[in-house]
Write an enzyme that holds these catalytic residues in place. Sequence first.
Site, mmCIF file in Angstrom:
data_model
loop_
_atom_site.group_PDB
_atom_site.id
_atom_site.type_symbol
_atom_site.label_atom_id
_atom_site.label_comp_id
_atom_site.label_asym_id
_atom_site.label_seq_id
_atom_site.Cartn_x
_atom_site.Cartn_y
_atom_site.Cartn_z
ATOM 1 N N CYS A 181 3.220 3.360 9.093
ATOM 2 C CA CYS A 181 3.269 4.813 8.400
ATOM 3 C C CYS A 181 3.870 5.687 9.223
ATOM 4 O O CYS A 181 3.416 5.945 10.473
ATOM 5 C CB CYS A 181 2.004 5.079 7.858
ATOM 6 N N LYS A 195 0.398 -4.501 9.033
ATOM 7 C CA LYS A 195 1.692 -4.357 8.390
ATOM 8 C C LYS A 195 2.260 -3.356 9.504
ATOM 9 O O LYS A 195 1.875 -2.480 10.052
ATOM 10 C CB LYS A 195 1.276 -3.482 7.309
ATOM 11 N N GLY A 232 12.919 -2.420 0.440
ATOM 12 C CA GLY A 232 14.406 -2.559 -0.413
ATOM 13 C C GLY A 232 14.452 -3.607 -1.422
ATOM 14 O O GLY A 232 15.420 -3.946 -1.894
ATOM 15 N N ASN A 249 9.099 -6.725 3.857
ATOM 16 C CA ASN A 249 8.891 -5.649 2.832
ATOM 17 C C ASN A 249 10.195 -4.827 3.307
ATOM 18 O O ASN A 249 10.653 -4.581 4.227
ATOM 19 C CB ASN A 249 7.575 -4.883 3.418
ATOM 20 N N GLY A 276 7.369 -2.479 -2.877
ATOM 21 C CA GLY A 276 6.376 -1.318 -3.250
ATOM 22 C C GLY A 276 7.032 -0.508 -4.415
ATOM 23 O O GLY A 276 6.794 -0.464 -5.393
ATOM 24 N N ARG A 277 7.908 0.400 -4.025
ATOM 25 C CA ARG A 277 8.455 1.273 -5.367
ATOM 26 C C ARG A 277 8.996 0.717 -6.488
ATOM 27 O O ARG A 277 8.744 1.290 -7.483
ATOM 28 C CB ARG A 277 9.630 2.295 -4.770
ATOM 29 N N PRO A 315 0.998 -1.123 0.181
ATOM 30 C CA PRO A 315 -0.057 -0.283 0.092
ATOM 31 C C PRO A 315 0.858 1.161 -0.080
ATOM 32 O O PRO A 315 1.855 1.375 0.874
ATOM 33 C CB PRO A 315 -0.702 -0.066 1.290
ATOM 34 N N HIS A 342 7.949 -4.365 7.716
ATOM 35 C CA HIS A 342 8.993 -3.576 7.061
ATOM 36 C C HIS A 342 9.941 -3.775 7.674
ATOM 37 O O HIS A 342 10.173 -3.082 8.925
ATOM 38 C CB HIS A 342 8.291 -1.965 6.896
#
Length: 328
Positions: free
Chosen positions: A96, A135, A209, A207, A230-231, A13, A167
């Site tokens: 977050c 998460k 890297g 999650n 993710g990215r 997300p 993460h």
Amino acid sequence: MHIHQHAKLSIAPMMDWTDRHCRYLHRLMSSQALLYTEMVTSPALVRGGARHLLRFDPSEHPVAVQLGGSDPAELAQAAMMCCDEGYDEVNLNVGCPSDRVQSGTFGAVLMKTPELVAECAAAMIAASSVEVTVKCRIGVDEQDPQEVLPRFLETVRAAGVSRFAIHARKAWLQGLSPKENRDIPPLDYDLVHQMKRDFPDLHISINGGIESLAQARALLDAGLDGVMIGRAAYHSPSDILLGADEEIFGIPGRKTPDQVVHEMRPYIATHLDEGGKLHQVTRHMLGLFAGRPGARQWRRILSEKGHGADAGLHVLDEALEAVTRAAA
């Protein structure tokens, strides 16, 4: 296929990125990867009347919704709304680090109060017809992740959560921006592997890297249950998603980026007919040809011409023609 199987590879997300247009694109590229919404806050849904934020296309399944909040009763109401909308999973954000999230006392700051997270999770589970997941980070600020993360997992597991996406970085709530929190705190994959060994009953995704399917495959082969990207999946979607079904899920065959563009045309046409703007969809497609001939022209045409009042499918076609000429 059970959602746990789809969770072998999931797309993280990401605020302002994984909206419904992005997810539709990603689903065209992989039929199997688990997709997540941007975080939606429980106050926005329950008090703000923002149910429209839950809208998604049926083709996006399997798709999970991520909620942000810290009030158990309100999160339970929000979770019920998400189930009514047809989501396959409800995920609670405990990762977050943004100021906006901290001021609402949710996100990564909740790593400091695992008992509250457990209370929230229990309320959500009681209200949900689908699995509730979490998460999280490995810790925040001066916390020692070696101590904090096991206690967090143990406490929240006791509330009924059996699937976590971790993460593998700390979040620094003071001194680092949300962007810096994605890069500066060092990754600790070893700790996440240790958590899988210590909690073999839990489904644990890693999650942070992860930049290639080969890296994802290696992490799965090392014993983790899932990998969340993710990215890399956003900026270079073809490298991650077009090979995902074959390399992660063992389903042969993959599309080309050109095919994906053609398959997006009807969706974009419908969006335009409903009064939407071209760039609302094509901004998620800028990385489609990353690393391939014509990628620069593709990005330039969509970026420069996609915002015009009359921007339509002809702009998409012009960009694709530029790629075709460059590749010839």
